[in-house]
Every structure is written in C-alpha cells, then in structure tokens.
Design a protein around this motif. Structure first.
Motif, short mmCIF file in Angstrom:
data_model
loop_
_atom_site.label_atom_id
_atom_site.label_comp_id
_atom_site.label_asym_id
_atom_site.label_seq_id
_atom_site.Cartn_x
_atom_site.Cartn_y
_atom_site.Cartn_z
N ARG A 147 15.08 38.98 -1.80
CA ARG A 147 15.33 39.33 -0.39
C ARG A 147 14.04 39.82 0.26
O ARG A 147 13.28 40.58 -0.33
CB ARG A 147 16.40 40.42 -0.30
N ASP A 148 13.79 39.38 1.49
CA ASP A 148 12.61 39.82 2.22
C ASP A 148 12.75 41.28 2.63
O ASP A 148 13.83 41.72 3.06
CB ASP A 148 12.39 38.97 3.47
N ILE A 149 11.66 42.03 2.49
CA ILE A 149 11.61 43.42 2.95
C ILE A 149 10.47 43.50 3.97
O ILE A 149 9.32 43.21 3.65
CB ILE A 149 11.36 44.39 1.78
N VAL A 150 10.80 43.90 5.19
CA VAL A 150 9.83 43.94 6.28
C VAL A 150 9.55 45.39 6.66
O VAL A 150 10.47 46.15 6.96
CB VAL A 150 10.35 43.17 7.52
N VAL A 151 8.28 45.78 6.60
CA VAL A 151 7.86 47.13 6.99
C VAL A 151 7.15 47.04 8.33
O VAL A 151 6.11 46.38 8.45
CB VAL A 151 6.91 47.75 5.93
N GLU A 172 6.76 41.90 -7.67
CA GLU A 172 7.84 42.53 -6.90
C GLU A 172 7.49 42.65 -5.42
O GLU A 172 8.38 42.83 -4.59
CB GLU A 172 8.15 43.92 -7.47
N SER A 173 6.21 42.56 -5.10
CA SER A 173 5.78 42.77 -3.71
C SER A 173 5.60 41.47 -2.92
O SER A 173 5.23 41.50 -1.75
CB SER A 173 4.46 43.55 -3.67
N LYS A 174 5.85 40.32 -3.56
CA LYS A 174 5.59 39.05 -2.88
C LYS A 174 6.51 38.84 -1.69
O LYS A 174 6.21 38.04 -0.79
CB LYS A 174 5.71 37.89 -3.86
N ASN A 175 7.67 39.53 -1.65
CA ASN A 175 8.58 39.41 -0.52
C ASN A 175 8.51 40.61 0.42
O ASN A 175 9.39 40.80 1.26
CB ASN A 175 10.03 39.25 -1.03
N ILE A 176 7.46 41.42 0.28
CA ILE A 176 7.27 42.57 1.16
C ILE A 176 6.24 42.21 2.23
O ILE A 176 5.12 41.82 1.92
CB ILE A 176 6.82 43.81 0.37
N TYR A 177 6.63 42.33 3.49
CA TYR A 177 5.76 41.99 4.61
C TYR A 177 5.49 43.26 5.42
O TYR A 177 6.43 44.00 5.74
CB TYR A 177 6.42 40.95 5.51
#
Length: 664
Positions: A147-151, A172-177
């Motif tokens: 799941r994408d996580i957007v900050v 684990e951070s590849k989907n963190i934007y």
C-alpha cells in the motif's frame, strides 16, 4: 510601439516557457513549423520538394546526398542552410528541452513537488516526531503490504526523506512518498487524493506555532475535500494540548463527518498510555506496571504515583494513572490510589489544576504540603463537598478511590528528598511507589533521576524520566545496577503507542456491550464502526478508557493477559468484584472529561422517580436525565456503586462478564 510589442512578446515567452515542460514543447513545435514554412516558400522557387526539406531538418546527415540531383548551385546552398537550421532548431533545442525537462523533473522530485495518482493509500499530513514510529507500525502491518504511504510536509522534503530512510528499511520504504505542501490548503489535499485515501493521520510539524489550531484547520479542510469520498476514511487527528482535546468532549453529536471517521489522539496522552497501559519500552522489555503484579482485594497496598513537575506531560501521566488505577481493595480495605505532584512554588499550578478539574475536585480528597526555611511542614486539606455525599459516606475522603497531593518544594530540596525516602521505605508494604520526572528541561530531568535518595535505588523504585529527543543517556545508565530501574519515555521517535489500534478495537467492542445488554456474541470489527463513529466523542473516550483498564482488572483477580484463551468466560465469582472496579473507574473518567455529579439529594430524587410504579413518571425521569447528560453534562450515576439501580449495575456486569471476548 515596436519596443513595447517586443517586450510583451518576450515577457509572454518567458512566462509560458517557465511554466512547464508542455509549454516548452509547444514553443519548439511552433518554431519548427514557422521555420519549415519559411523554407518551404523559399524552396518552392528552386524546385526543392517539401519532403526533402523535412528530411534535411530532421536528419542533417542526409545533406551528403544533396549533390546527386540538382539543377543549380543555389539548391545546394539552400539545402545547406536548411540543414544548419535543422541542427540548431530541431536537434539542439530538442536535446536542450529534454535535458531541461529531466532536470526540472528531478529537482521537482527532490523538493517533493511531484505528485502521482494515489488511491486506497495512507496519507500522513505532517512529519513531526511521531512519524517514524507510525511508519514502522504501518509497514509492519500485513494489511498494508504494497500500500502506498504518502507523507505531506511543509519541512525540507530531502531531510524528511533522509530521516525516514534512516529508520525504515529500503524494501519497506519503496512505497513511501514524501511530498511538499501545506496541509491546510484544499488544493494541496486534493493533489494527494485525500478523498480516495484509506486512512489519514493529521500529525503536524515539530516546533510549529499554533500546532493544534493548524491541525484543526486541516481537519476543516479535509471535511470539505472528503465530502465526496466514496469510501469510509479513518482519520486520526493528533493534538498536543489536553485542553484542545476537551473541545470535542462538549460536542453533543459525533465528531466524525460523513465518510470521514475521526479519532482524536492527544500526543502526550498517547505517550503516557504507551508507558502506563501498553508498557511498550523496548523489545522484550516493558515499562514496570504501576500495580506491579496486580492488587487484589486482600492486598494492603495502594498505588502511589509521584510526578515531578506540573507540565502538560505531567498532566497526561496523572490523567492516565487516574483512569486506570482502580482496584478491589478499595471496597475491602479502603485503599486509594494516591497521585502526588511535586514542584517548587506549586500553588498557582495547583489552583489551575483544581479549577480545570473542578467537578472532580468537588468529590475528591486532596492536600497541599509546604515547608518553611527551617524545614517545618504545614498542610492544608481539601475535603469533598458534603452535598455530594451520602450520610454513611466517609466525610473526609468521599466515595472516589483516587486522592491527590501537592508538594510545594523542589526535587532537590531536603524536605522533598526525605518525603521520597519515606515513601520508598514503604514500597511493597503499604504502597507501590513509582516516580515520574516530567519537568520541561530533559537535562534537568536526567540529573534529578540520577541523584535520588539512596533508598530509591536500593528498593528498585521505577523512575520514569521524560526525554523529548533522545533517551540514550539513561539507556546507557541502565547498564549499571544502581540505575537499572530508570526508564526514559516520551522521546519523539518512540512516543507513538503501536498498541493504540488494538486498544481502539477493544473500545469499540466494549461500546457494543453497552448497547447490547442481551449480548450473545461479538460481531466482526467492521460491523462495529458505524455505531462507533456515530457516537458522541465523550462516550467514545469512555469506552477507550475502559479498554485501557483491562490489564489492571485482570491482574487484580490473578488472570494473566496472555492466558485468557484458557478461559471460556470470565469466572462468575469475579464479576461483581470487577463490576465495582469498573464503576469506580467510570466515576473518575466522567469527572475528568467534564461531567458533573448530582448532589446526594438530587440523586435520591432521581432514583425514586426511576423506581416509581408509574410508567409516566419513569419515562419523564429518563427524559429529564437524558437532557441533563446532553445539555449540562450531568449524570446521576456518578455515585457509589451501592447507590446504583440494578439496571445501571448491569451495564458494568455485562462488560466484565464478557471482557474476555473483548480481548480475543
């Protein structure tokens, strides 16, 4: 006039060229078209085919074939000029624009200005110290795999990205934007697809002015943006100040809005609950329990929680302890939990505390102790208002099972050190002592924890030390035997309680038990969301605090939280005992969130009306009480358990009887 037109043209060119890559390509296409038309007109005089002009402009190497078929030297020269034009206009400009486009793209990404099409994602608004803890919790949850996580942050995006990557593994951070933007602006929230999010956290930024006001403004913007949300969105609003959270208590309706389901988290309360309820310290190491292994009805000890300082952190620790520290030996032995504040020149803060929680203080026993320069002590007692007490109630202490103490003196002063030494000497015999040092200055807190009276270390008294940024000094000190029972807490990177979600689920289940006295079985968790998010915020919190006390209740009857699967149901012999505990907890919780008790006389009048044989009298009493609860925040059941109607007692019994189902 000519100069003016030139200036306007150049201005229009610069502005549109700067706007973005699309405008740059449009200008190149226009220039190419104009150049081609010019050469087409010229070439038509020398019998040069249009396709030949296109070939020369796009492929300068084809000029080598120009001598194969020509009628005059001008055809050669014109083709040469067309070729040179193609090199400049087509090749150089296109390469430059493409390179510029890529450069702008990389720069925009580095500064968090590149957005994507997100859906069913987790949106985090702000990047305060809780961010890393929350991200760790989210990426560890199997439900969020892929799941994408957007900050969204207004801080330096590159620094935030580096900070996140230093704590979160690469895979684990590849989907963190991380995206730059202001969380209070509707257009920005729309750009990160807030209306299509699965979950939203409103964190805010560290050290920003008016943090709570800006988070509330963000919530207002989200309500507008997410008015068209197609699916339910769980939204967690983080507030710093306890007083701000209380704004929601007085709402007569749900705090949620449409598909935007709101849960309010007080940052300091969350940190306090991590320490005192979930007890999450480090892997395989827990913070010590205030009640140690549990306090039974036969026990002769009470919890004594000493808090140094009267800061917002101190308030959060005190309120959390007051919510959870309720034990059966209050009914059997008269033992009360004692919460002590220590601070030099404490009078003003004490008056503020007593004023802020005036409804609680009207029913509580409290005392103020100070010392003169010679070390002689004096004491002032505050007794419960007699109007709220039954004739057979304890006229000094009242019917609440928590008392308060305010000590006017610095932690370094000799009288306070003697007081702490005396309390430590009684640990395990008449009380369980825990000390929390919660002053503003982390360095001063460390110093205070390392220079306690010798007996505090000898008796292994737990010392909880507030550290805002890093707890490494005290973690290092714990290596020694002397300081083994000192625990830092509240560090920004470790303050989020990862058990919050579990406790929230339990709260929803307890709410279901309240609404279903003829309970048979617990529905799945998704079915609990609709009634939960339609509930008045104050009652949501009541259930949440009830969930927090479960480990304390189980320890009081000797049930290990990890062994509940061995029980089919709560043993009936414990039900009434634990129901009394639950009601005593409820009394404190109602008073802490701002409810007011009826006087004893008014309670008896209501009780008589509720027990009347006349149905119309009973119905009128129910309607009157409902209005009092909703409009004036008054409740007739803020009273000793023995005074309650059987119907009210059955609420507590139903919760306790099915407590194991709440936990499964």
């Amino acid at each position: 006039m000519k100069r003016k037109l030139t200036r306007k043209f150049l201005q229009a060119f610069d502005i549109s060229f700067y706007k973005g890559n699309g405008y740059q390509y449009l200008w190149i296409v226009a220039m190419m078209l104009i150049v081609f038309l010019v050469w087409w007109v010229i070439g038509s005089f020398y019998d040069i085919e249009p396709w030949r002009l296109v070939e020369l402009m796009l492929d300068p190497g084809s000029f080598a074939d120009s001598s194969d078929d020509y009628h005059c030297v001008w055809q050669i020269w014109i083709q040469l000029l067309v070729t040179l034009t193609g090199v400049v206009v087509f090749t150089s400009f296109i390469i430059n624009v493409i390179g510029n486009s890529l450069g702008r793209r990389l720069e925009a990404f580095a500064h968090g200005q590149v957005t994507y099409r997100f859906k069913d994602h987790i949106l985090i608004l702000g990047s305060n110290g809780m961010l890393v803890n929350i991200l760790k919790s989210l990426v560890a949850d199997p439900e969020n795999k892929g799941r994408d996580i957007v900050v969204l942050t207004s801080k330096d995006v590159e620094k935030v990205r580096e900070y996140v990557n230093s704590y979160i593994k690469a895979e684990e951070s590849k989907n963190i934007y991380v995206i730059y933007g202001d969380r209070t602006i509707n257009a920005t929230l729309e750009s990160v697809e807030a209306q299509d999010a699965k979950m939203i956290y409103i964190l805010g930024e560290d050290e920003e002015q008016m943090h709570d006001a800006r988070n509330l403004a963000c919530w207002a913007s989200l309500k507008e943006v997410c008015a068209v949300a197609p699916n339910p969105i769980n939204c967690f609003l983080v507030l710093e100040r306890i007083s701000t959270e209380h704004v929601f208590y007085y709402k007569s309706d749900s705090a949620s809005f449409g598909n935007l389901h709101l849960t309010v988290i007080n940052e300091l309360e969350n940190a306090a609950q991590r320490v005192l309820v979930s007890r999450e310290y480090e892997k395989d190491v827990k913070y010590p329990a205030l009640d140690r292994g549990g306090i039974s009805k036969e026990s002769n000890v009470n919890v004594h929680f000493v808090i140094v300082g009267m800061t917002q952190t101190a308030y959060a620790m005190a309120m959390t302890a007051a919510h959870v520290c309720h034990f059966p030996n209050f009914a059997t032995k008269g033992k009360r939990t004692k919460i002590t504040f220590i601070q030099k020149d404490i009078l003003q803060e004490m008056d503020y505390f007593r004023g802020h929680f005036s409804n609680l203080m009207d029913l509580s026993y409290a005392k103020y102790i100070c010392w003169d320069k010679a070390g002689k002590s004096s004491m002032k007692e505050f007794k419960p208002n007699a109007a709220y007490l039954a004739p057979d109630d304890d006229r000094k202490y009242g019917f609440l099972d928590v008392e308060w103490e305010f000590l006017d003196g610095g932690i370094e002063s000799e009288p306070v050190r003697k007081y702490l030494a005396q309390c430590a000497s009684q640990d395990g015999e008449s009380e369980y002592l825990t000390i929390a040092i919660c002053d503003h200055e982390p360095e001063a807190n460390v110093a205070a924890s390392l220079y306690m009276p010798q007996i505090v270390y000898k008796k292994n008294i737990p010392i909880l030390v507030y550290q805002k940024s890093s707890g490494e000094v005290l973690k290092t000190a714990k290596i020694s035997d002397r300081y083994a029972h000192i625990y830092p807490f509240g560090m920004k990177s470790e303050c989020y309680d990862a058990q919050y979600k579990k406790r929230l689920t339990r709260a929803k289940r307890i709410s279901y038990l309240y609404d279903n006295p003829s309970y048979v079985s617990m529905p799945d968790d998704a079915a609990l969301d609709v009634p939960w998010f339609n509930m008045q915020y104050a009652f949501q919190q009541s259930n949440f605090y009830a969930a927090n006390t479960i480990p304390f209740k189980l320890r009081s009857v000797g049930i290990d939280e990890d062994s509940i699967m061995h029980y089919q149901s709560m043993p009936e012999r414990y039900v009434e005992e634990m129901s009394v505990i639950e009601h005593n907890r409820w009394n404190l919780e109602r008073l802490l969130v701002g409810f007011k008790a009826f006087t004893y006389k008014d309670r008896m009048e209501f009780k008589a009306r509720f027990e009347s044989n006349d149905e119309s009298v009973r119905n009128a009493a129910k309607e009157d009480h409902k209005k009092k609860k909703t409009n004036e925040f008054m409740n007739k059941d803020i009273a000793p358990y023995s005074e309650l109607l059987e119907g009210s007692k059955n609420y507590d019994r139903n919760i306790v009887r099915n407590l194991l189902d709440v936990m499964r």
